[in-house]
Design a protein around this motif. Structure first.
Motif, PDB file in Angstrom:
ATOM      1  N   TYR A 172       1.270  -1.290  -0.387  1.00  0.00           N
ATOM      2  CA  TYR A 172      -0.348   0.104   0.184  1.00  0.00           C
ATOM      3  C   TYR A 172       0.971   1.336  -0.042  1.00  0.00           C
ATOM      4  O   TYR A 172       2.234   0.841   0.462  1.00  0.00           O
ATOM      5  CB  TYR A 172      -0.941  -0.410   2.012  1.00  0.00           C
ATOM      6  CG  TYR A 172      -1.663  -1.319   1.695  1.00  0.00           C
ATOM      7  CD1 TYR A 172      -3.694  -1.133   0.603  1.00  0.00           C
ATOM      8  CD2 TYR A 172      -1.772  -2.710   1.449  1.00  0.00           C
ATOM      9  CE1 TYR A 172      -4.528  -1.751   0.814  1.00  0.00           C
ATOM     10  CE2 TYR A 172      -2.345  -3.104   1.459  1.00  0.00           C
ATOM     11  CZ  TYR A 172      -3.854  -2.969   0.689  1.00  0.00           C
ATOM     12  OH  TYR A 172      -5.244  -3.925   0.578  1.00  0.00           O
ATOM     13  N   TYR A 206       0.167 -10.105  -1.218  1.00  0.00           N
ATOM     14  CA  TYR A 206       0.591  -9.252  -0.426  1.00  0.00           C
ATOM     15  C   TYR A 206       1.487 -10.202   1.193  1.00  0.00           C
ATOM     16  O   TYR A 206      -0.019 -10.179   1.963  1.00  0.00           O
ATOM     17  CB  TYR A 206       0.925  -7.825  -0.248  1.00  0.00           C
ATOM     18  CG  TYR A 206      -0.738  -7.463   0.914  1.00  0.00           C
ATOM     19  CD1 TYR A 206      -0.585  -7.313   1.398  1.00  0.00           C
ATOM     20  CD2 TYR A 206      -1.944  -7.089  -0.353  1.00  0.00           C
ATOM     21  CE1 TYR A 206      -1.748  -7.213   2.415  1.00  0.00           C
ATOM     22  CE2 TYR A 206      -2.640  -7.149   0.350  1.00  0.00           C
ATOM     23  CZ  TYR A 206      -2.593  -6.960   1.803  1.00  0.00           C
ATOM     24  OH  TYR A 206      -3.978  -6.876   2.295  1.00  0.00           O
ATOM     25  N   ARG A 227      -2.029 -12.741   1.378  1.00  0.00           N
ATOM     26  CA  ARG A 227      -3.295 -12.702   1.621  1.00  0.00           C
ATOM     27  C   ARG A 227      -3.825 -12.710   0.359  1.00  0.00           C
ATOM     28  O   ARG A 227      -2.667 -12.983  -0.697  1.00  0.00           O
ATOM     29  CB  ARG A 227      -4.335 -11.186   1.822  1.00  0.00           C
ATOM     30  CG  ARG A 227      -3.276 -10.757   3.345  1.00  0.00           C
ATOM     31  CD  ARG A 227      -4.493  -9.931   3.673  1.00  0.00           C
ATOM     32  NE  ARG A 227      -5.482 -10.749   3.452  1.00  0.00           N
ATOM     33  CZ  ARG A 227      -7.201  -9.793   3.258  1.00  0.00           C
ATOM     34  NH1 ARG A 227      -6.998  -8.732   3.170  1.00  0.00           N
ATOM     35  NH2 ARG A 227      -8.915 -10.597   2.849  1.00  0.00           N
ATOM     36  N   HIS A 230      -6.676  -8.843  -3.918  1.00  0.00           N
ATOM     37  CA  HIS A 230      -8.002  -7.818  -3.696  1.00  0.00           C
ATOM     38  C   HIS A 230      -7.712  -6.965  -3.874  1.00  0.00           C
ATOM     39  O   HIS A 230      -6.727  -5.402  -3.644  1.00  0.00           O
ATOM     40  CB  HIS A 230      -7.950  -8.759  -2.097  1.00  0.00           C
ATOM     41  CG  HIS A 230      -7.033  -7.750  -1.020  1.00  0.00           C
ATOM     42  ND1 HIS A 230      -6.356  -8.604  -0.627  1.00  0.00           N
ATOM     43  CD2 HIS A 230      -7.585  -6.921  -0.079  1.00  0.00           C
ATOM     44  CE1 HIS A 230      -5.482  -7.960   0.462  1.00  0.00           C
ATOM     45  NE2 HIS A 230      -6.446  -6.603   0.356  1.00  0.00           N
ATOM     46  N   HIS A 232     -10.165  -3.641  -2.157  1.00  0.00           N
ATOM     47  CA  HIS A 232     -10.994  -2.865  -0.467  1.00  0.00           C
ATOM     48  C   HIS A 232     -11.891  -2.451  -1.315  1.00  0.00           C
ATOM     49  O   HIS A 232     -11.737  -0.889  -2.587  1.00  0.00           O
ATOM     50  CB  HIS A 232      -9.818  -2.436   0.355  1.00  0.00           C
ATOM     51  CG  HIS A 232      -9.123  -3.132   1.168  1.00  0.00           C
ATOM     52  ND1 HIS A 232      -9.687  -3.734   1.923  1.00  0.00           N
ATOM     53  CD2 HIS A 232      -7.671  -4.183   1.052  1.00  0.00           C
ATOM     54  CE1 HIS A 232      -8.341  -4.526   2.811  1.00  0.00           C
ATOM     55  NE2 HIS A 232      -7.665  -4.471   1.388  1.00  0.00           N
TER      56      HIS A 232
HETATM   57 FE    FE Z   1      -5.025  -5.336   1.590  1.00  0.00          FE
END
Ligand code: FE
Ligand code: BEZ
Length: 303
Positions: A172, A206, A227, A230, A232
């Motif tokens: 991120y 990630y 994970r 995806h 969000h």
């Molecule tokens: Fe996430």
């Protein structure tokens, strides 16, 4: 008074009733109920597993450590709840989702998923079809579109679709100094037909942060931290419950082993890839169904 008649504990099991009694005058009924139940389960857990003094000390240290490791860049307290499945449980319990059943003429409501630690308030307000991949973000171009509906299946005009995602290298923007501020984040309003649309790049899977006490726990449990890829979403409209959810890349190897248990079947997206001038491009069509309720937003887990 002989000591036999004084209500003091004599066995491990006799501590709990005294604690419940001590808390019994709590004026807030819900706090009273929550604390009584939590205490009951905690005592049962300690008795069942015969927790030792060393183990208790270790548990206290873990709680201190996750608090002290929480700061402007990471929230280990939320991460601990995520890794125990608690965040997902609370999300699923409170937003069970309902599917459109054409025979029952049922109302559809989308599944929710955990917020995660990386949502930031006040992402840039964008125009329909804008690209949220800013600066020199590389990756497979992705167009995302869909419709936001109310519980009766009526499209919701001017609903807000707030999106955030990791980059194709799995970070991120607030974890990665090489990305522009607010990269891969944006807020899009639906049009008169409830349609939203934006451009981005395909997100990568990630690892959840593993540098703190939660990483130590994962390693002790031989669990991987990765994970599935995806996007969000936080979808809102006045007089509707804010929908916090995620859409996962179909075909990702980690769909069934998400370390934070966020994947449910309806949240696996229908990504399509095709070639444009020999280069891969992807599209994702995903609709959201809101339920009625108060439009309240969460606090950002990190600023
Ligand atoms: Fe996430
Ligand atoms: C996320 O999806 O952003 C996330 C969720 C839980 C832990 C770490 C990251």
């Amino acid at each position: 008074m002989s000591h036999a008649s004084i209500p003091l504990p004599t066995t491990p099991e006799s501590v709990l009733p005294l604690v419940i009694q001590a808390m019994s005058r709590t004026p807030d009924a819900r706090l009273r109920e929550l604390m009584a139940s939590l205490t009951t389960h905690l005592h049962a857990f300690i008795l069942e597993t015969q927790v030792t003094e060393e183990e208790f000390e270790r548990a206290v240290k873990f709680i201190i450590d996750i608090g002290q490791a929480t700061g402007p860049k990471t929230n280990e307290v939320i991460l601990a709840a995520d890794l125990l499945g608690v965040s997902s449980l609370v999300a699923v319990l409170n937003n069970p989702g309902r599917h459109n059943d054409p025979h029952a003429q049922d109302e559809a409501v989308s599944h929710a998923a955990l917020l995660g630690p990386f949502w930031r308030a006040n992402a840039p307000i964008c125009q329909a079809s804008d690209n949220i991949a800013r600066g020199n973000t590389q990756g497979v171009p992705l167009e995302v579109r869909g419709v936001v509906y109310d519980k009766h299946g009526k499209p919701l005009a001017h609903a807000m679709v707030d999106v955030w995602q990791a980059s194709p290298i799995g970070l991120y923007e607030n974890q990665d100094d090489t990305q522009d501020n607010m990269n891969l984040r944006g807020r899009f309003q639906t049009d008169a037909h409830g349609v939203y649309c934006f451009h981005t790049v395909r997100p990568a899977g990630y690892p959840v942060p593993t540098g703190g006490p939660c990483g130590d726990l994962l390693r002790a449990q031989l669990r991987h931290p990765n994970r599935p890829a995806h996007l969000h979403f936080m979808v809102s409209s006045p007089d509707h419950k804010v929908l916090i959810t995620q859409v996962f890349a179909d075909g990702d190897d980690n769909l069934t082993s998400d370390p934070v248990f966020g994947v449910t079947a309806p949240l696996v997206g229908d990504f399509k890839e095709h070639l444009v001038n020999g280069q891969p491009h992807a599209t994702l069509t995903h609709d959201f169904h809101l339920s009625e309720g108060e439009m309240t937003f969460p606090h950002p887990p990190i600023p």
